[in-house]
Design an enzyme around this catalytic site. Structure first.
Site, PDB file in Angstrom:
ATOM      1  CE  LYS A  80      -2.418  -0.688   3.769  1.00 27.89           C
ATOM      2  NZ  LYS A  80      -1.840  -1.946   4.244  1.00 27.89           N
ATOM      3  NE  ARG A 109       6.916  -2.933   6.336  1.00 28.54           N
ATOM      4  CZ  ARG A 109       5.599  -2.719   6.303  1.00 28.54           C
ATOM      5  NH1 ARG A 109       5.009  -2.394   5.162  1.00 28.54           N
ATOM      6  NH2 ARG A 109       4.882  -2.872   7.379  1.00 28.54           N
ATOM      7  NE  ARG A 145       6.181  -0.282  10.392  1.00 32.05           N
ATOM      8  CZ  ARG A 145       5.144  -0.178   9.564  1.00 32.05           C
ATOM      9  NH1 ARG A 145       5.262   0.450   8.412  1.00 32.05           N
ATOM     10  NH2 ARG A 145       3.985  -0.695   9.887  1.00 32.05           N
TER      11      ARG A 145
HETATM   12  P1  AMP Z   1       0.434   0.564   9.270  1.00 29.39           P
HETATM   13  O1  AMP Z   1       1.657   1.354   9.010  1.00 29.39           O
HETATM   14  O2  AMP Z   1      -0.744   1.022   8.442  1.00 29.39           O
HETATM   15  O3  AMP Z   1       0.650  -0.914   9.157  1.00 29.39           O
HETATM   16  O4  AMP Z   1       0.008   0.853  10.796  1.00 29.39           O
HETATM   17  C1  AMP Z   1       0.878   0.567  11.870  1.00 29.39           C
HETATM   18  C2  AMP Z   1       0.073   0.402  13.145  1.00 29.39           C
HETATM   19  O5  AMP Z   1      -0.651   1.613  13.430  1.00 29.39           O
HETATM   20  C3  AMP Z   1      -0.990  -0.686  13.109  1.00 29.39           C
HETATM   21  O6  AMP Z   1      -0.474  -1.966  13.378  1.00 29.39           O
HETATM   22  C4  AMP Z   1      -1.942  -0.204  14.200  1.00 29.39           C
HETATM   23  O7  AMP Z   1      -1.414  -0.450  15.499  1.00 29.39           O
HETATM   24  C5  AMP Z   1      -1.926   1.299  13.984  1.00 29.39           C
HETATM   25  N1  AMP Z   1      -2.968   1.711  13.015  1.00 29.39           N
HETATM   26  C6  AMP Z   1      -2.780   2.317  11.818  1.00 29.39           C
HETATM   27  N2  AMP Z   1      -3.951   2.545  11.194  1.00 29.39           N
HETATM   28  C7  AMP Z   1      -4.911   2.070  12.020  1.00 29.39           C
HETATM   29  C8  AMP Z   1      -6.333   1.981  11.934  1.00 29.39           C
HETATM   30  N3  AMP Z   1      -7.006   2.437  10.864  1.00 29.39           N
HETATM   31  N4  AMP Z   1      -6.990   1.424  12.988  1.00 29.39           N
HETATM   32  C9  AMP Z   1      -6.340   0.969  14.075  1.00 29.39           C
HETATM   33  N5  AMP Z   1      -5.004   0.990  14.206  1.00 29.39           N
HETATM   34  C10 AMP Z   1      -4.288   1.534  13.182  1.00 29.39           C
END
Ligand code: AMP
Length: 214
Positions: free
Chosen positions: A13, A127, A160
């Site tokens: 994404k 990653r 991360r």
């Molecule tokens: P991502 O980079 O999109 O994978 O997001 C990293 C982390 O941020 C996720 O594992 C969640 O802990 C939190 N997070 C991001 N977007 C959301 C969302 N829409 N709802 C809940 N938690 C989120």
């Protein structure tokens, strides 16, 4: 143009989002990036989100929904936006539909990037990401020219906490159990476009463009 990018962690994404920003000038709203920035800056939102993020858990809906509503109301979203990583649950999707209706806006498309689970797991654990600009690298593919320093901004390139095997497993399980419910939600609204994400970045992007321009 207002779009949502759906896809499990590691589906690509973020990479496709960067290309979409270049091609269409959309405002990119990545909830993960906003949380990571708040964590880095030690804001109250960051402190609250960190304990969920480190465990690979979803941040509670009410916290994320309030943050996204605030972001969507900013003027740079008027020319079109792309949501990346939001919505992730049915209540978030319903809140988005409601918030956009209140603003007199609508979604044009929901693009779901689909990749088999074993491929996702391999991608996540290899990653690396820049702490400064969010650029994605991969130990099996492209890495910065100078070890540990981002090619774009010289920020620190790191793994991360939520890309460890344990946290990645939890995130993929959550996607299967929770976020995949968004596929029928947006199918019923005739917004959903599924794309095979297990190909090169450029092949996937060509399909994304066809969907948006077709
Ligand atoms: P991502 O980079 O999109 O994978 O997001 C990293 C982390 O941020 C996720 O594992 C969640 O802990 C939190 N997070 C991001 N977007 C959301 C969302 N829409 N709802 C809940 N938690 C989120």
């Amino acid at each position: 143009m207002n779009i949502v990018l759906l896809g499990a962690a590691g589906a690509g994404k973020g990479t496709q989002a960067a290309k979409l920003v270049d091609a269409y000038g959309l405002t990119h709203i990545s909830t993960g990036d906003i949380f990571r920035k708040n964590v880095a800056e030690g804001t109250p939102l960051g402190v609250e989100a960190k304990r969920f993020m480190d465990a690979g858990q979803l941040v509670p809906d009410e916290v994320v929904i309030a943050m996204v509503k605030d972001r969507l109301s900013q003027p740079d979203c008027d020319g079109g936006f792309m949501l990346d990583g939001f919505p992730r649950t049915l209540p978030q999707a319903a809140a988005l539909t409601e918030a956009l209706a209140e603003m007199g806006k609508d979604l044009d498309a929901v693009v779901s990037i689909e990749v088999p689970r074993d491929v996702l797991m391999g991608r996540l654990t290899s990653r690396r990401q820049c702490r400064g600009c969010g650029r994605i690298y991969n130990v099996m593919g492209e890495m910065p020219q100078i070890e540990g320093a981002c090619d774009s901004c010289k920020g620190e390139v790191y793994q991360r906490d939520d890309d460890t095997v344990e946290a990645a497993t939890k995130r993929l399980n959550d996607y299967d159990a929770i976020t995949s419910q968004l596929v029928p939600y947006y199918s019923e609204k005739a917004l959903l476009h599924a794309i095979d994400g297990n190909r090169t970045v450029d092949d996937v992007f060509a399909d994304v463009r066809n969907v948006l321009e077709g």
